[in-house]
Design an enzyme around this catalytic site. Structure first.
Site, mmCIF file in Angstrom:
data_model
loop_
_atom_site.group_PDB
_atom_site.id
_atom_site.type_symbol
_atom_site.label_atom_id
_atom_site.label_comp_id
_atom_site.label_asym_id
_atom_site.label_seq_id
_atom_site.Cartn_x
_atom_site.Cartn_y
_atom_site.Cartn_z
ATOM 1 N N GLY A 125 0.800 -1.231 0.000
ATOM 2 C CA GLY A 125 0.000 0.000 0.000
ATOM 3 C C GLY A 125 0.828 1.274 0.000
ATOM 4 O O GLY A 125 0.368 2.313 0.477
ATOM 5 N N HIS A 163 0.005 0.765 -13.315
ATOM 6 C CA HIS A 163 0.820 -0.362 -13.778
ATOM 7 C C HIS A 163 2.272 0.095 -13.879
ATOM 8 O O HIS A 163 2.545 1.145 -14.474
ATOM 9 C CB HIS A 163 0.301 -0.831 -15.146
ATOM 10 C CG HIS A 163 1.077 -1.977 -15.718
ATOM 11 N ND1 HIS A 163 1.261 -3.166 -15.037
ATOM 12 C CD2 HIS A 163 1.743 -2.125 -16.898
ATOM 13 C CE1 HIS A 163 1.980 -3.991 -15.781
ATOM 14 N NE2 HIS A 163 2.296 -3.394 -16.905
HETATM 15 C C1 GRF Z 1 2.750 -1.191 -7.677
HETATM 16 O O1 GRF Z 1 3.985 -1.380 -8.327
HETATM 17 C C2 GRF Z 1 1.627 -1.131 -8.665
HETATM 18 O O2 GRF Z 1 1.963 -0.522 -9.866
HETATM 19 C C3 GRF Z 1 1.349 -2.588 -8.897
HETATM 20 O O3 GRF Z 1 1.480 -3.173 -7.627
HETATM 21 C C4 GRF Z 1 2.396 -2.417 -6.836
HETATM 22 C C5 GRF Z 1 1.738 -2.059 -5.559
HETATM 23 O O4 GRF Z 1 2.626 -1.480 -4.638
HETATM 24 N N1 GRF Z 1 0.074 -2.761 -9.542
HETATM 25 P P1 GRF Z 1 2.084 -0.861 -3.275
HETATM 26 O O5 GRF Z 1 1.244 -1.933 -2.591
HETATM 27 O O6 GRF Z 1 1.281 0.361 -3.601
HETATM 28 O O7 GRF Z 1 3.302 -0.530 -2.459
#
Ligand code: GRF
Length: 199
Positions: free
Chosen positions: A13, A110
């Site tokens: 998160g 993404h």
């Molecule tokens: C991010 O790299 C996002 O692009 C991908 O999953 C990851 C989530 O990271 N879909 P976080 O949980 O927000 O630290």
């Protein structure tokens, strides 16, 4: 009237944190009304609680079909009166049973450019392609989620990131996350301001 966001997560998160901080600092004229996780132990749920935001673990029922889960999830989100649903590291593919309820209102992040490295491990895959001499850069995209296509849909924003000679995967990954945090907040800010102008 403040824009209401529901953020869907499955893990750390850190992008959710960027949104929470931006709302708190009034960089983003919005309010996170709830954070919903597909995983019970997602650290993002703790981040939500620390920010005083409703944190929901949305558990899959025994033997439940994907579309049934998505329909239940859609009811939960609809009950929160969300203006936008932000997928920030949500690791479940959403079916039309969810998406049709929130047309043009589901936003995904993404860690690669449009059309590249869809699905899991995009950062690692891009780094490996760089190591093989196939690409010189990658990037980050924010897009709308119109259908069940994976990491695909109308692009709202992109930012390219060039690889640096000799950098490790961890160093590259840290740079990607840094860009993600800023691009996601910036894109939400633009969406909200365009929406206000359209009213
Ligand atoms: C991010 O790299 C996002 O692009 C991908 O999953 C990851 C989530 O990271 N879909 P976080 O949980 O927000 O630290």
């Amino acid at each position: 009237m403040s824009i209401k966001l529901v953020v869907l997560i499955s893990g750390s998160g850190s992008n959710l944190q960027a949104i929470l901080d931006a709302c708190r600092d009034q960089v983003l004229p919005a309010e996170v009304v709830a954070v919903i996780s597909s995983k019970a132990d997602a650290f993002g749920l703790i981040r939500a609680q620390s920010a005083g935001v409703k944190a929901i673990y949305f558990q899959k029922l025994e033997g439940e079909a994907r579309r049934d889960y998505d329909a239940r999830l859609a009811n939960e989100v609809a009950g929160l009166n969300a203006d936008y649903v932000v997928l920030a590291g949500w690791l479940r593919l959403l079916t039309s049973a969810f998406l049709e309820r929130f047309s043009e209102r589901v936003i995904n992040l993404h860690p690669a450019l449009p059309g590249t490295f869809p699905g899991l491990h995009a950062i690692e895959s891009a780094y490996a392609a760089f190591q093989r001499g196939e690409i010189k850069g990658s990037g980050v995209m924010v897009h709308l989620v119109p259908d069940e296509g994976v990491d695909n849909g109308p692009v709202l924003a992109t930012q390219e990131i060039s690889f640096r000679a000799g950098e490790t995967l961890e160093q590259f990954e840290a740079r990607v996350h840094d860009v993600e945090h800023k691009l996601l907040v910036e894109t939400l800010k633009n969406l909200i301001s365009n929406r206000a102008q359209a009213l």
